[in-house]
Design an enzyme around this catalytic site. Sequence first.
Site, PDB file in Angstrom:
ATOM      1  N   CYS A  33       0.839  -1.207   0.000  1.00 12.71           N
ATOM      2  CA  CYS A  33       0.000   0.000   0.000  1.00 12.71           C
ATOM      3  C   CYS A  33       0.865   1.245   0.000  1.00 12.71           C
ATOM      4  O   CYS A  33       0.347   2.349  -0.134  1.00 12.71           O
ATOM      5  CB  CYS A  33      -0.963   0.003   1.184  1.00 12.71           C
ATOM      6  SG  CYS A  33      -0.169   0.072   2.784  1.00 12.71           S
ATOM      7  N   CYS A 102      -2.542  -3.157   9.380  1.00 12.86           N
ATOM      8  CA  CYS A 102      -2.043  -1.780   9.547  1.00 12.86           C
ATOM      9  C   CYS A 102      -1.422  -1.602  10.934  1.00 12.86           C
ATOM     10  O   CYS A 102      -0.473  -0.841  11.097  1.00 12.86           O
ATOM     11  CB  CYS A 102      -3.164  -0.771   9.368  1.00 12.86           C
ATOM     12  SG  CYS A 102      -4.134  -1.012   7.877  1.00 12.86           S
TER      13      CYS A 102
HETATM   14 FE1  FES Z   1      -1.539   0.491   4.493  1.00 11.82          FE
HETATM   15 FE2  FES Z   1      -3.295   0.641   6.499  1.00 11.82          FE
HETATM   16  S1  FES Z   1      -3.699   0.475   4.383  1.00 11.82           S
HETATM   17  S2  FES Z   1      -1.137   0.592   6.608  1.00 11.82           S
END
Ligand code: FES
Length: 135
Positions: A33, A102
Amino acid sequence: MYSEKVMEHFANPRNVGEIPDANAVGQVGNAKCGDIMKMYMKIEDNVIKDVKFKTFGCGAAIATSSMATEMVKGKTVDEALQLTNKAVMEALDGLPKEKIHCSVLAEEAIQSAINDYRRRNGEDVPEDKEYTCEH
Ligand code: FES
């Protein structure tokens, strides 16, 4: 979807920023991400006197970093190393399942900063393991 505590820490995160004279700095990233967390600590006599963080990431990552820094402040480095993402999540009254990963960012950033501190003190600490997220 999020607990009140998560929303509160997201809206008013504690310990955000940098410590210019930090003697422990850690950084972990999430390749998938692209989120990055940087953790700064001022450690004296093995006690975490101050801690701050910067998170370029989602709300759950910000809330868990905020809570995690509150939980390790004033603790010894050994105590801080025991902090798990599960304990941080419990303190926040839980996270949605798809956001659990996360919270690992905060746990790993604390470990990374303490590893940096130990290396600076001449301890033989292995390189940080690569954090990979599963989403
Ligand atoms: Fe990447 Fe939460 S979506 S740390």
